[in-house]
Design an enzyme around this catalytic site. Sequence first.
Site, PDB file in Angstrom:
ATOM      1  N   HIS A 202      32.940 -62.791  11.512  1.00 42.08           N
ATOM      2  CA  HIS A 202      33.236 -61.341  11.541  1.00 42.08           C
ATOM      3  C   HIS A 202      33.324 -60.858  12.995  1.00 42.08           C
ATOM      4  CE1 HIS A 202      32.736 -57.070  10.648  1.00 42.08           C
ATOM      5  NE2 HIS A 202      32.492 -57.282   9.366  1.00 42.08           N
TER       6      HIS A 202
ATOM      7  N   GLU B 271      38.835 -61.047  11.774  1.00 43.88           N
ATOM      8  CA  GLU B 271      37.893 -61.989  11.175  1.00 43.88           C
ATOM      9  C   GLU B 271      38.603 -63.118  10.436  1.00 43.88           C
ATOM     10  OE1 GLU B 271      35.391 -59.538   8.660  1.00 43.88           O
ATOM     11  OE2 GLU B 271      35.816 -57.813   9.916  1.00 43.88           O
TER      12      GLU B 271
HETATM   13  O1  TA6 Z   1      34.798 -56.847   7.465  1.00 42.27           O
HETATM   14  C1  TA6 Z   1      34.915 -55.509   7.186  1.00 42.27           C
HETATM   15  C2  TA6 Z   1      33.690 -55.032   6.440  1.00 42.27           C
HETATM   16  O2  TA6 Z   1      33.511 -55.778   5.270  1.00 42.27           O
HETATM   17  C3  TA6 Z   1      33.851 -53.534   6.173  1.00 42.27           C
HETATM   18  O3  TA6 Z   1      34.042 -53.233   4.819  1.00 42.27           O
HETATM   19  C4  TA6 Z   1      32.656 -52.888   6.839  1.00 42.27           C
HETATM   20  O4  TA6 Z   1      31.739 -52.350   6.017  1.00 42.27           O
HETATM   21  C5  TA6 Z   1      32.159 -53.981   7.780  1.00 42.27           C
HETATM   22  O5  TA6 Z   1      32.511 -55.200   7.234  1.00 42.27           O
HETATM   23  C6  TA6 Z   1      30.747 -53.949   8.294  1.00 42.27           C
HETATM   24  O6  TA6 Z   1      29.815 -54.307   7.341  1.00 42.27           O
HETATM   25  P1  TA6 Z   1      28.260 -54.214   7.672  1.00 42.27           P
HETATM   26  O7  TA6 Z   1      27.568 -54.710   6.433  1.00 42.27           O
HETATM   27  O8  TA6 Z   1      28.011 -55.118   8.851  1.00 42.27           O
HETATM   28  O9  TA6 Z   1      27.969 -52.790   8.003  1.00 42.27           O
END
Ligand code: TA6
Length: 296
Positions: A171, A271
């Site tokens: 990510h 990602e």
């Molecule tokens: O990768 C994008 C995502 O899945 C979004 O939907 C957003 O919520 C982000 O990740 C961050 O997630 P987190 O659980 O780290 O706040």
Amino acid sequence: MREQLQLTPVRRLSATSELARNAQGQEFLCIDNEHASAVIALFGGHVLHFQPTGKAPLIWLSQRAVLDGSKPIRGGIPICWPWFGPAPERVGTDKPAHGFARTRPWSLTGVSEGQSGTLVHLSLYSDDSTRAQWEHDFELDLDVLVGESLSLVLTTRNTGQQPLTYNAALHTYLAVESLEGLQVDGLGPRYIDKLDGSQEKQQLGPLPVDRAMDRIYLHADTCIRVRESEREIQVINGNHDSVVVWNPWAEGAKGMADMDDDGYKTMLCVEAAITGSAGVTVAPDDEHCLSCVISA
Ligand code: TA6
């Protein structure tokens, strides 16, 4: 970066790497070699910083990131595993978003020096607490090469008797100078728009980042190019089934206690991900790798 994290050296591990600790007792690996500098938290097996020598940092870390091991770290490269987003049906409800790998202490299982950089090997093993969340036995390995580029290989090894199925993402929060004029190339035409009922949509040409977005690109090129006025960041992904692009924009940033209100202006998540509902199934004694290489 070491100053921002207020790290105290613990011991030298190799010619270019050192173990350090913050005031909350969390451990970090600091790497400084001829190619680049990097910091990796053992909590989450989480790359927090990567800066090629003489160039701007490539990885963004929130000024308000919580670094005491109590919650996932905002920024860097969280390892989302063994699921991505909310837990799928096969895993069950009441499970943390993006899995548990990002909130576990990982073991540092090796550091070695090579001509192309410093290679760090981190591992996470199944135990009673992981089996309480996910029934499978596994070894999860993260190889990080800190060289001119930053390379990550995440290997899922099935050490149990039954097949396991996983989803995942590296990510990556890229650090950008500004989103104004920035364009992302190589994402391909079709994406799922998670901000609009997960509809499948089409996009032609490079993507400007001028609003909140949370998209899963289904047919992206292997190499994603993030073009800024002075720089091009390349992210080369391997063994993924999709590429996620995320920016929370102003409203989203305001809603996050661990992000500055303006934080969204200098980051963009690109990602390498396995998001398909079928996931990837790994047979007993077999393994599967997900990778990315980031450079400018
Ligand atoms: O990768 C994008 C995502 O899945 C979004 O939907 C957003 O919520 C982000 O990740 C961050 O997630 P987190 O659980 O780290 O706040």
